[in-house]
Design a protein around this motif. Sequence first.
Motif, PDB file in Angstrom:
ATOM      1  N   LEU A 171      81.826  61.700 103.435  1.00 41.64           N
ATOM      2  CA  LEU A 171      81.499  61.830 102.020  1.00 41.64           C
ATOM      3  C   LEU A 171      80.122  61.243 101.766  1.00 41.64           C
ATOM      4  N   MET A 172      79.319  61.971 101.008  1.00 38.41           N
ATOM      5  CA  MET A 172      77.988  61.517 100.614  1.00 38.41           C
ATOM      6  C   MET A 172      78.001  61.276  99.108  1.00 38.41           C
TER       7      MET A 172
ATOM      8  N   ARG B 262      90.568  56.978 105.211  1.00 38.01           N
ATOM      9  CA  ARG B 262      89.614  57.451 104.200  1.00 38.01           C
ATOM     10  C   ARG B 262      88.384  58.015 104.890  1.00 38.01           C
ATOM     11  N   PRO B 263      87.481  58.669 104.138  1.00 36.25           N
ATOM     12  CA  PRO B 263      86.279  59.213 104.761  1.00 36.25           C
ATOM     13  C   PRO B 263      85.262  58.132 105.110  1.00 36.25           C
ATOM     14  N   PHE B 264      84.334  58.500 105.983  1.00 41.28           N
ATOM     15  CA  PHE B 264      83.141  57.695 106.204  1.00 41.28           C
ATOM     16  C   PHE B 264      82.219  57.987 105.032  1.00 41.28           C
ATOM     17  N   VAL B 265      81.784  56.933 104.323  1.00 45.17           N
ATOM     18  CA  VAL B 265      81.025  57.103 103.078  1.00 45.17           C
ATOM     19  C   VAL B 265      79.566  56.700 103.265  1.00 45.17           C
ATOM     20  N   THR B 266      78.675  57.634 102.925  1.00 49.14           N
ATOM     21  CA  THR B 266      77.240  57.364 102.915  1.00 49.14           C
ATOM     22  C   THR B 266      76.760  57.384 101.473  1.00 49.14           C
TER      23      THR B 266
ATOM     24  N   THR C 189      77.770  67.064 106.137  1.00 47.11           N
ATOM     25  CA  THR C 189      78.842  66.271 105.522  1.00 47.11           C
ATOM     26  C   THR C 189      79.888  67.182 104.905  1.00 47.11           C
ATOM     27  N   ASP C 190      81.107  66.668 104.792  1.00 47.88           N
ATOM     28  CA  ASP C 190      82.204  67.481 104.250  1.00 47.88           C
ATOM     29  C   ASP C 190      82.117  67.619 102.740  1.00 47.88           C
ATOM     30  N   ALA C 191      81.715  66.556 102.052  1.00 47.72           N
ATOM     31  CA  ALA C 191      81.717  66.584 100.590  1.00 47.72           C
ATOM     32  C   ALA C 191      80.622  65.698 100.039  1.00 47.72           C
TER      33      ALA C 191
END
Length: 389
Positions: free
Chosen positions: A304-305, A159-163, A200-202
């Motif tokens: 992902l932000m 999964r993405p790294f989530v901020t 960030t990507d998304a």
Amino acid sequence: MVDSSPRQDTDDRRFMAAARRLSLRHVGLTAENPSVGALIVQGTGDGARIVGRGVTALGGRPHAERVALAEAGAEARGATAYVTLEPCAHHGRTSPCANALVEAGVARVVVGAPDPDPRVNGRGVAILRSAGIEVRCLDEAPEATRAFEGFLWRLRYGRPFVTLKMAVSADGAVGRLGEERIGISGPVANRQVHLMRAATDAIMIGVGTAVADDPLLTCRLPGLFGRSPTRIVVDPQLRLPIHAQVVRTAGTVPTLLASTKNPDGAEAVPYRRAGCRLLRIAGYDVDDLRRLMHAMPSAGVQTLMVEGGPALANAFLWAELVDRIVVIRSKVEIGEFGIAAPAGVLHPKGFRLARRERFGDDDWSEWERIEPCSPVSSPTSDASPPFKP
């Protein structure tokens, strides 16, 4: 034999820090590949000089090591190479970067972090050592891996790294019921947020925030609009107005709607015509949110932000999907009818304070997860609460 002298240690840490700063240059611009920095250095101490610099090229190739070696040329022989991620060991469009370092005749390689890719995962270091090259590994996570944390999370956890980012008023609110959007953070902090978007990507919000605030969710710093992230709206029932800014501009900035509705059905037609892509989700509970996160890498999202409201933030926190919390505390007071910020944002548990800054009148703090995430697995909980974005 590894040189562990204080002078060599100082050199290694100084040049690795420089390589890491270099790696930040292309964060978010290297597709599925990590943004890696590489330096080729001749000499030590006061006589040390950089003869080659490289960062993973736009789109992901060539890799940083090859860029740095090309600049160094013959001066790479006998030099020390500083690489922020273990050199690759697999054949793709080119031979492994570990082999390229061997062929260039470098004497030492200092590695900033191991590569968990099963095609590498120690093999790069093994190639170097088998060729008689001295290798030193400097693993100082999480700072060491910030430029490619999304790449690592995709490989380790699927999964993405989530901020999670939230602006919070002096009285602990994120907005006011029944009101138009209220500006909480100031202009200096807002520019920092736009810099985060560019890297960030998304960026994700819930449909409630999209309806209430009608945000654009782009990077509006001069010269950086082209680095605006993909916009994702969690909209299970497709109630996002067709005239919303994110829909009207979907032809310019990639926009994805996560919905329970059939992406090929009649309800989706107006959104598809506007340029939106639809990603189907099964339902409303937190396990559905976890499944959505596990679908993100296949959509090109490694970082992902989350900028949504309290409901979506609480869902991410409850599901233990948040890796970094960014809190912007303002002097602004919301007063009566204020919408309370989540307790997990006001008082993060299981996180450590990693950074604190002052941007204008706002206090900016970043909290990093202390405990590692669970390995890649399928959601199985039978007691997941609903999330209503």
